[in-house]
Design a protein around this motif. Structure first.
Motif, PDB file in Angstrom:
ATOM      1  N   SER A  33       0.930  -1.197   0.023  1.00  0.00           N
ATOM      2  CA  SER A  33       0.304   0.052  -0.104  1.00  0.00           C
ATOM      3  C   SER A  33       0.769   1.313   0.057  1.00  0.00           C
ATOM      4  O   SER A  33       0.591   2.145  -0.464  1.00  0.00           O
ATOM      5  N   GLY A  34       2.310   0.965   0.184  1.00  0.00           N
ATOM      6  CA  GLY A  34       2.892   2.345   0.240  1.00  0.00           C
ATOM      7  C   GLY A  34       4.321   1.833   0.859  1.00  0.00           C
ATOM      8  O   GLY A  34       4.707   1.007   1.412  1.00  0.00           O
ATOM      9  N   ALA A  35       4.994   2.881   1.055  1.00  0.00           N
ATOM     10  CA  ALA A  35       6.444   2.730   1.545  1.00  0.00           C
ATOM     11  C   ALA A  35       6.575   2.333   3.027  1.00  0.00           C
ATOM     12  O   ALA A  35       7.451   1.414   3.547  1.00  0.00           O
ATOM     13  N   ASP A  36       5.416   2.943   3.823  1.00  0.00           N
ATOM     14  CA  ASP A  36       5.396   2.330   5.241  1.00  0.00           C
ATOM     15  C   ASP A  36       5.222   0.936   5.375  1.00  0.00           C
ATOM     16  O   ASP A  36       5.887   0.322   6.239  1.00  0.00           O
ATOM     17  N   GLN A  37       4.455   0.372   4.630  1.00  0.00           N
ATOM     18  CA  GLN A  37       4.165  -1.129   4.794  1.00  0.00           C
ATOM     19  C   GLN A  37       5.404  -1.893   4.305  1.00  0.00           C
ATOM     20  O   GLN A  37       5.817  -2.913   4.780  1.00  0.00           O
ATOM     21  N   ALA A  38       5.987  -1.226   2.990  1.00  0.00           N
ATOM     22  CA  ALA A  38       7.205  -1.999   2.648  1.00  0.00           C
ATOM     23  C   ALA A  38       8.422  -1.812   3.605  1.00  0.00           C
ATOM     24  O   ALA A  38       9.070  -3.047   4.052  1.00  0.00           O
ATOM     25  N   LEU A  39       8.429  -0.954   4.604  1.00  0.00           N
ATOM     26  CA  LEU A  39       9.479  -0.794   5.483  1.00  0.00           C
ATOM     27  C   LEU A  39       9.212  -1.716   6.576  1.00  0.00           C
ATOM     28  O   LEU A  39      10.057  -2.376   7.158  1.00  0.00           O
ATOM     29  N   ALA A  40       7.976  -1.721   7.126  1.00  0.00           N
ATOM     30  CA  ALA A  40       7.479  -2.672   8.126  1.00  0.00           C
ATOM     31  C   ALA A  40       7.840  -4.031   7.873  1.00  0.00           C
ATOM     32  O   ALA A  40       8.449  -4.799   8.763  1.00  0.00           O
ATOM     33  N   ARG A  41       7.368  -4.378   6.500  1.00  0.00           N
ATOM     34  CA  ARG A  41       7.592  -5.889   6.176  1.00  0.00           C
ATOM     35  C   ARG A  41       9.019  -6.208   6.295  1.00  0.00           C
ATOM     36  O   ARG A  41       9.463  -7.349   6.605  1.00  0.00           O
ATOM     37  N   GLY A  59       3.077  -1.118 -10.114  1.00  0.00           N
ATOM     38  CA  GLY A  59       1.894  -1.989  -9.434  1.00  0.00           C
ATOM     39  C   GLY A  59       1.937  -2.208  -8.045  1.00  0.00           C
ATOM     40  O   GLY A  59       0.926  -2.756  -7.368  1.00  0.00           O
ATOM     41  N   GLY A  60       2.964  -1.760  -7.308  1.00  0.00           N
ATOM     42  CA  GLY A  60       3.036  -2.035  -5.864  1.00  0.00           C
ATOM     43  C   GLY A  60       3.436  -3.305  -5.370  1.00  0.00           C
ATOM     44  O   GLY A  60       3.096  -3.745  -4.491  1.00  0.00           O
ATOM     45  N   HIS A  61       3.966  -4.100  -6.562  1.00  0.00           N
ATOM     46  CA  HIS A  61       4.430  -5.606  -6.310  1.00  0.00           C
ATOM     47  C   HIS A  61       5.583  -5.761  -5.541  1.00  0.00           C
ATOM     48  O   HIS A  61       5.855  -6.831  -5.176  1.00  0.00           O
ATOM     49  N   ALA A  62       6.370  -4.729  -5.541  1.00  0.00           N
ATOM     50  CA  ALA A  62       7.653  -4.892  -5.041  1.00  0.00           C
ATOM     51  C   ALA A  62       8.162  -3.220  -4.572  1.00  0.00           C
ATOM     52  O   ALA A  62       7.715  -2.341  -5.012  1.00  0.00           O
ATOM     53  N   ALA A  63       9.299  -3.170  -3.781  1.00  0.00           N
ATOM     54  CA  ALA A  63       9.876  -2.201  -2.948  1.00  0.00           C
ATOM     55  C   ALA A  63      11.286  -2.444  -3.139  1.00  0.00           C
ATOM     56  O   ALA A  63      11.775  -3.500  -2.712  1.00  0.00           O
ATOM     57  N   PHE A  64      12.040  -1.264  -3.417  1.00  0.00           N
ATOM     58  CA  PHE A  64      13.543  -1.355  -3.293  1.00  0.00           C
ATOM     59  C   PHE A  64      14.118  -0.273  -2.210  1.00  0.00           C
ATOM     60  O   PHE A  64      13.498   0.890  -2.331  1.00  0.00           O
ATOM     61  N   ILE A  65      14.582  -0.836  -1.331  1.00  0.00           N
ATOM     62  CA  ILE A  65      14.915  -0.057  -0.186  1.00  0.00           C
ATOM     63  C   ILE A  65      16.418   0.131  -0.033  1.00  0.00           C
ATOM     64  O   ILE A  65      17.181  -0.790   0.072  1.00  0.00           O
ATOM     65  N   GLU A  66      16.956   1.425  -0.271  1.00  0.00           N
ATOM     66  CA  GLU A  66      18.460   1.598   0.034  1.00  0.00           C
ATOM     67  C   GLU A  66      18.967   1.508   1.375  1.00  0.00           C
ATOM     68  O   GLU A  66      18.391   1.675   2.458  1.00  0.00           O
ATOM     69  N   CYS A  81       1.859 -13.370  -0.329  1.00  0.00           N
ATOM     70  CA  CYS A  81       2.819 -13.152   0.889  1.00  0.00           C
ATOM     71  C   CYS A  81       4.008 -12.278   0.196  1.00  0.00           C
ATOM     72  O   CYS A  81       3.894 -12.017  -0.835  1.00  0.00           O
ATOM     73  N   PHE A  82       5.002 -11.850   1.148  1.00  0.00           N
ATOM     74  CA  PHE A  82       6.098 -10.990   0.382  1.00  0.00           C
ATOM     75  C   PHE A  82       7.518 -11.617   0.815  1.00  0.00           C
ATOM     76  O   PHE A  82       7.347 -12.264   1.989  1.00  0.00           O
ATOM     77  N   LEU A  83       8.299 -11.851   0.051  1.00  0.00           N
ATOM     78  CA  LEU A  83       9.682 -12.261   0.128  1.00  0.00           C
ATOM     79  C   LEU A  83      10.724 -10.950   0.296  1.00  0.00           C
ATOM     80  O   LEU A  83      10.771 -10.163  -0.405  1.00  0.00           O
ATOM     81  N   THR A  84      11.453 -11.060   1.169  1.00  0.00           N
ATOM     82  CA  THR A  84      12.524 -10.048   1.418  1.00  0.00           C
ATOM     83  C   THR A  84      13.872 -10.398   1.218  1.00  0.00           C
ATOM     84  O   THR A  84      14.172 -11.862   1.492  1.00  0.00           O
ATOM     85  N   ARG A  85      14.647  -9.740   0.747  1.00  0.00           N
ATOM     86  CA  ARG A  85      16.127  -9.974   0.206  1.00  0.00           C
ATOM     87  C   ARG A  85      16.936  -8.840   0.591  1.00  0.00           C
ATOM     88  O   ARG A  85      16.482  -7.699   0.498  1.00  0.00           O
ATOM     89  N   ILE A  86      18.199  -8.981   0.626  1.00  0.00           N
ATOM     90  CA  ILE A  86      19.314  -8.001   0.599  1.00  0.00           C
ATOM     91  C   ILE A  86      20.076  -8.364  -0.548  1.00  0.00           C
ATOM     92  O   ILE A  86      20.574  -9.579  -0.475  1.00  0.00           O
ATOM     93  N   VAL A  87      20.339  -7.336  -1.426  1.00  0.00           N
ATOM     94  CA  VAL A  87      21.054  -7.542  -2.658  1.00  0.00           C
ATOM     95  C   VAL A  87      22.136  -6.687  -2.876  1.00  0.00           C
ATOM     96  O   VAL A  87      22.005  -5.436  -2.430  1.00  0.00           O
ATOM     97  N   THR A  88      23.180  -7.135  -3.257  1.00  0.00           N
ATOM     98  CA  THR A  88      24.363  -6.193  -3.493  1.00  0.00           C
ATOM     99  C   THR A  88      24.848  -6.365  -4.983  1.00  0.00           C
ATOM    100  O   THR A  88      24.416  -7.339  -5.489  1.00  0.00           O
ATOM    101  N   PRO A  89      25.473  -5.766  -5.765  1.00  0.00           N
ATOM    102  CA  PRO A  89      25.939  -5.778  -7.034  1.00  0.00           C
ATOM    103  C   PRO A  89      26.585  -7.106  -7.218  1.00  0.00           C
ATOM    104  O   PRO A  89      26.536  -7.632  -8.390  1.00  0.00           O
ATOM    105  N   HIS A  90      27.406  -7.829  -6.183  1.00  0.00           N
ATOM    106  CA  HIS A  90      28.111  -9.016  -6.190  1.00  0.00           C
ATOM    107  C   HIS A  90      26.954 -10.212  -6.503  1.00  0.00           C
ATOM    108  O   HIS A  90      27.240 -11.104  -7.224  1.00  0.00           O
ATOM    109  N   ASP A  91      25.900  -9.894  -6.346  1.00  0.00           N
ATOM    110  CA  ASP A  91      24.632 -10.773  -6.312  1.00  0.00           C
ATOM    111  C   ASP A  91      23.851 -10.687  -7.560  1.00  0.00           C
ATOM    112  O   ASP A  91      23.137 -11.689  -7.725  1.00  0.00           O
TER     113      ASP A  91
END
Length: 141
Positions: A33-41, A59-66, A81-91
């Protein structure tokens, strides 16, 4: 039991299972629904991270967080559901940007990555820059 009766029972059972999944909401796709929901998840899985800017897909199906230099948190809908990951350029195995669309494939067999459309080119450019580590390259030059 004859073969035609068995075939009818199997087909009916499969159709009933598919209908049950569909009517109970199993075919719905989660939407942020927005950035707050992405940050909370994201904080549920990575409570020690210090997030920066949040860029939602159109479409609100993904969020990228610095997450600082050359790190990006991702919250992506998978079914309901939502999948969370941390990605680096190496990945990142492959990365392309075409206007407001970023397509990338991670170096991880458990997740295929995807094609992410943003509302504007600036968000797509910022996400691609993080995943390519452009800021670090500029600092080294």
């Amino acid at each position: 039991m004859s073969l035609p009766v068995l075939v009818v029972l199997v087909v009916f059972g499969i159709a009933l299972s598919v209908a049950a999944v569909h009517f109970t909401g199993g075919t719905t796709t989660a939407t942020l629904s927005g950035a707050d929901q992405a940050l909370a998840r994201f904080a549920e899985d990575y409570p020690d991270e210090k997030p920066g800017a949040v860029r939602l897909t159109a479409g609100g199906h993904a969020a990228f967080i610095e997450l600082g230099p050359a790190r990006c948190g991702i919250v992506q809908s998978i079914g309901d559901c939502f999948l969370t990951r941390i990605v680096t350029p190496h990945d990142v195995l492959a990365l392309a940007r075409d206007g407001n669309v970023v397509t990338f494939r991670p170096n991880d067999f458990t997740w295929q990555g995807g094609k992410f459309a943003f509302a504007d080119n600036a968000d797509a450019q910022a996400v691609a820059a993080i995943l390519q580590n452009r800021d670090q390259t500029r600092k080294a030059a």
